[in-house]
Design a protein around this motif. Sequence first.
Motif: not given
Length: 143
Positions: A122, A23-24, A19-21, A16-17, A125-126
């Motif tokens: 995920y 997408f940011m 993926r979040l990084a 999750t971390g 989310w993508s």
Amino acid sequence: MTAALLISILLVLLTTGVRLAFFMVAAKYTLEAKEFTWHRFFGLMLGIYISHVFDIVVYALAYYFAWHMLEIGTLSGDRADGPLGHFYASAVMYTTIGFGDILPTGHLRFIASTQGLSGLLYLAWSASFIFAAMNRMLKDRNS
């Protein structure tokens, strides 16, 4: 069971971390860019694909560790052992395809169920990010 729970928590936090990084950073170069081009969209799609492969590899390594080091379960089935077997099993569970030719046993079932849920979230989310990017690209094209 405690080991499987801890491994699952660590995997969810790590993936999750990452993926979040991702997408940011992707938002900065796509959604917030002055102009959103097809080149940027291609880079976004390639990055999303690589991020999903990263997740699959991380879980495959976790299956190897949990099976061969901790001995809390196995992956049963034809050619389930080895790097390709672990990767294949991880990809099938991540995408929730569930062919049934490789099955987790013991406490690996808990890790596999966590991976299935994570993969589902995920991928969604993508998909939502791709939708936002396509929307931005079509707005730029029509302006």
